[in-house]
Motif scaffolding. Structure first.
Motif, PDB file in Angstrom:
ATOM      1  N   ALA A 108       0.860  -1.188   0.000  1.00 35.81           N
ATOM      2  CA  ALA A 108       0.000   0.000   0.000  1.00 35.81           C
ATOM      3  C   ALA A 108       0.897   1.239   0.000  1.00 35.81           C
ATOM      4  CB  ALA A 108      -0.890  -0.018   1.224  1.00 35.81           C
ATOM      5  N   PHE A 176      -5.756   2.316  -7.390  1.00 36.76           N
ATOM      6  CA  PHE A 176      -5.746   3.105  -6.152  1.00 36.76           C
ATOM      7  C   PHE A 176      -6.796   2.590  -5.170  1.00 36.76           C
ATOM      8  CE2 PHE A 176      -6.497   7.245  -3.824  1.00 36.76           C
ATOM      9  CZ  PHE A 176      -5.277   7.231  -3.156  1.00 36.76           C
ATOM     10  N   ARG A 177      -8.003   2.326  -5.692  1.00 36.86           N
ATOM     11  CA  ARG A 177      -9.083   1.886  -4.798  1.00 36.86           C
ATOM     12  C   ARG A 177      -8.805   0.494  -4.238  1.00 36.86           C
ATOM     13  NH1 ARG A 177     -12.085   4.222  -8.897  1.00 36.86           N
ATOM     14  NH2 ARG A 177     -12.431   2.180  -9.820  1.00 36.86           N
ATOM     15  N   ASP A 180      -4.340   0.546  -3.201  1.00 37.89           N
ATOM     16  CA  ASP A 180      -3.675   1.737  -2.657  1.00 37.89           C
ATOM     17  C   ASP A 180      -2.334   1.983  -3.364  1.00 37.89           C
ATOM     18  OD1 ASP A 180      -3.378   3.988  -1.197  1.00 37.89           O
ATOM     19  OD2 ASP A 180      -3.002   3.020   0.727  1.00 37.89           O
ATOM     20  N   ARG A 182      -0.704   4.127  -6.564  1.00 41.27           N
ATOM     21  CA  ARG A 182      -1.000   5.253  -7.456  1.00 41.27           C
ATOM     22  C   ARG A 182      -0.289   5.084  -8.793  1.00 41.27           C
ATOM     23  NH1 ARG A 182       1.554   9.240  -6.308  1.00 41.27           N
ATOM     24  NH2 ARG A 182       3.021   8.380  -4.790  1.00 41.27           N
ATOM     25  N   ARG A 237       0.777  11.502  -2.346  1.00 40.86           N
ATOM     26  CA  ARG A 237      -0.097  10.376  -2.015  1.00 40.86           C
ATOM     27  C   ARG A 237      -1.544  10.546  -2.452  1.00 40.86           C
ATOM     28  NH1 ARG A 237       1.006  13.083   2.518  1.00 40.86           N
ATOM     29  NH2 ARG A 237      -0.736  13.818   3.794  1.00 40.86           N
TER      30      ARG A 237
END
Ligand SMILES: NC(=O)c1ccc[n+]([C@@H]2O[C@H](COP(=O)([O-])OP(=O)(O)OC[C@H]3O[C@@H](n4cnc5c(N)ncnc54)[C@H](O)[C@@H]3O)[C@@H](O)[C@H]2O)c1
Length: 255
Positions: A108, A176-177, A180, A182, A237
């Motif tokens: 993450a 991302f969802r 986690d 990017r 972030r």
């Protein structure tokens, strides 16, 4: 920026923007593993020699990478003077294949940064085509889609940088969802690297002279690297799915 003790993989680390990014990230305390078809000419914490144009070679490279990877910078790329098929494989299909493998090893807070280009600026003009290619789910499926929907040699570089920008924004949300992790693009304008002369051949002198009148100068690679480093860092972030121009204002002149 917090990059200390992150393990970061950089493709294209043996030259130009990738090499400058590797240098900067190491200075910021990251452990940097380079991946390139050519030997590096700077100190790295690890290096995997690989030709990133086939899924087999990419899988073999991934097998040599660490079990935990905090960030991946997809910098390797070829110019539009290369055959269109190679441009498709290295600049889009291979980036996607490598990314999907490496994100499985990201904790993450992980980050993927794809180097696109100002030449992908007009991706919205061909959104349907790029979205359609983006929905293919593997390297081989992407190749089959391209065999049925061939891309002309003359526009192949622009086309696959556009495809990279569109896939990045489409895939970034779910990454991302769900994980986690990017993903973003950095879009340089012209940069003084060994590839620059190829862009002059690719675009033609008339276009290059017209572009030169609209910008201050090409960038140095060390002016692009900090934007890539920022997107790798925890300071970014909440930055997800963007295509960040790093071009001395060149893209702004299109408005
Ligand atoms: N230089 C520019 O003007 C400019 C502008 C916009 C975008 N870009 C993009 O920036 C990225 C970096 O380019 P650069 O300017 O640093 O060029 P560069 O030629 O200096 O570096 C590219 C690196 O990618 C590696 N590479 C190419 N094909 C490979 C393959 N099949 N397998 C493994 N490694 C491979 C090369 O060996 C080289 O080390 C590219 O994606 C390029 O499209 C460059």
């Amino acid at each position: 920026m917090s990059l200390h003790s992150k393990t970061i993989v950089i493709t294209g680390a043996s030259s130009g923007i990738g090499a400058e990014t590797a240098r900067l990230l190491r200075l910021q305390g990251a452990q940097v593993i380079g991946v390139d078809r050519n030997e590096p000419m700077l100190t790295l914490d690890g290096f995997v020699k690989a030709d990133l144009s086939t899924p087999e070679a990419i899988d073999a490279a991934v097998a040599q990478l660490p079990a935990r990877i905090d960030a991946l910078c997809n910098v390797a790329g070829v110019p539009g003077t290369s055959p269109a098929d190679l441009v498709a494989r290295v600049n889009f299909l291979g980036v996607r294949h490598l990314t999907e493998a490496v994100v499985q090893r990201m904790p993450a807070g992980g980050s993927v940064v794809n180097v696109s280009s100002i030449l992908g600026y007009f991706h919205r003009d061909r959104l349907d085509v790029h979205k359609s290619l983006a929905t293919t789910t593997s390297f081989a499926e992407g190749q089959a889609w391209l065999a049925a929907n061939p891309v002309a040699q003359k526009i192949c570089y622009e086309h696959f940088k556009e495809a990279l920008i569109v896939w990045t924004s489409m895939r970034a949300g779910s990454l991302f969802r769900e994980r986690d992790v990017r993903m973003n693009c950095v879009a340089p304008g012209p940069v003084f690297t060994p590839i620059l002369g190829e862009f002059v051949t690719q675009l033609g002198l008339e276009r290059v002279q017209a572009d030169a009148a609209r910008m201050k100068r090409p960038a140095y690679a060390d002016e692009v690297a900090p934007a890539i480093a920022f997107l790798c860092s925890d300071a970014a972030r909440w930055v997800v799915g963007i295509n960040l121009p790093v071009d001395g204002g060149f893209a702004a002149t299109y408005l």
